[in-house]
Design an enzyme around this catalytic site. Sequence first.
Site: not given
Length: 625
Positions: A86, A158, A191
């Site tokens: 990331e 995300k 994540c």
Amino acid sequence: MNYRGFFVVLFLLSLVLLPFQTNAVTTKVVEINDQKQEESGDYSPIKVASIQYNPTFKKPDKNIKELYREFEKAFKNGAKLAVAPEMATTGYMFENREGIAPFVEQIPGPTTKIFRKLAAEYDSYIVFGMPEKDADSNLYYNSSVLIGPEGLVGKYRKMHLWETDAYWAARGDAEVEVYDTELGKVAMNICMDSAYYETARTAAVKGADILAFPTNSSAQTISALPARAQQNGLYILSANRSNTEKGFHMVGASAIWSPHGEKLAEAPYSPDAENDINETKTIYGYVNPDHYRNVNKEMLGERRPELYKELSQFIQPWDSRASTESQRVNAMALQYSPILGDKKANQKKVHRLIEEEISKAKDTDLIVLPELSFTGPVTGKSINTIYSLSERDKGKTFSFMSKLAKKHKVNIVYGVIERENNQLYNSAILLNEKGEWKGKYRKTHLDNEEKRWATPGDSLPVFNVEGLGKIGLLIGDDVRFPESSGVLSSKRADMIAVPVSWSGEYSGYMEINPNLSENQYPDNAVVLWDAVAIGAQAYTIFANFVGSEQGFKGSSGLYTLDPLYGLDQPVTGSSKHEEAVTFELNTIQAEHWFNQEKLLQSRHPLYYEPLIQNQNIIQNSAEAK
């Protein structure tokens, strides 16, 4: 010349001079690629790589040059897909929009153009994270990109942000997409997304074979990946960092997971800032297209979307039905070896265990028994035999258990073959401490054997019990469907009780690096059982049989909200011996950094719609080929 144009010129010049430059970052290739290579069938296994790379904060020129070199090394070593962390181009710990503004760019843009040439040269695929600027809205996103030989294949913004991202990024504004590639169908999560089963689940329901997972994780998100692999039948490639940036430590342990939750490869673990691993570590494994279709993937066809509608609801922060007071609960999970089909013998055994164990345990509030507690599984038995073992509501077994509950002033959950209007159900019954009927749950996700004789239930209820709070019930294979516990969580279950009869036919024991958890898991902790508790943020009690001719694996006990950062610790019994597994818990952890309230407040139901659709949109990529 603008900033980006000047950068591209410098980058191309640096490639010419690269062989003559000194590399300030040491690179180590960790070759684990042949240890668990899966046997080939119709398709050859595909070599893949996870690059545990540590970018320099606010140095995109340097990071992109180094990433280019690392991807190229992986491709020269035979990888056809490589994943990096990331925010790999810039670093992660930006404080606000102003701080990251000089480093955001559009996708596609200059950075993706650079890596497009590399992917084309090696006929391979690249995934990494970077900050994105939307051209129309000027919003910023924590994004990942998938680049292939033909150029930019797709991007992902995300969806579930952590606090650090939220200071500068907008949350993702679209569902998880799945992209067709020469390797199969590929999706991306980033994540914190893995703390919410819905993101990987959406990818799977849309037909993904491989989930690329760039992350900057301190433990939580990479610990969830074995469950995400098993729940969805996906290969997962995680790429983490292994150093410290502005006080935030990332633990490494990048890994490649099989669709059965096996760890195929793992990069080194970094426990703390004093043990940062700054050099790049690249691990290798294989994905096998012959295994894109697997038993876990096929279970997606057994989902019950009509039962999951609550997943679309967002009641926070006004949910007045949630419990407000934590309850101190002393609980017990009974595990014993059943005498299959002999109700009287099993009642006698249960009576003895309860009488013996409750005298040792202080003020027991709740006892949970295994699935079909007094018959054991009825696999292979005739319908007539199964019918003879069934009971109507409040039959003889109810009377027997009611007396025990009343005598010992204890709430009890047990399982029976229930009969109503000549239909049979695999049911769990909840009694209160007065021996009164509080409710029942009929198993909603039946296995193939149960379909032969049982009717599936049609609801996922939660019951309010004085002294316990709100308790939800599941049974056995229900744990293979994370939507089940997701619905119970949305209904604010403080605890979940799960009678099971588990012989290892699904899931397996935890394979995460044991050092990831501050309070370590027992050796026989089961992945999908843990996923129920953490995914719902509700303390969850499992009661299983042990031994017998069916090889039950015991391991009954308590699964908790957060052993990773030291809040609590799972407790499991033996995998071989009869016993009562006892434990204490406080049902609500209102002050903890992550709990059910925060989980529900940070969900994004708008983008979970594929999970509640009554259509099967799963398309196996191997079949598509």
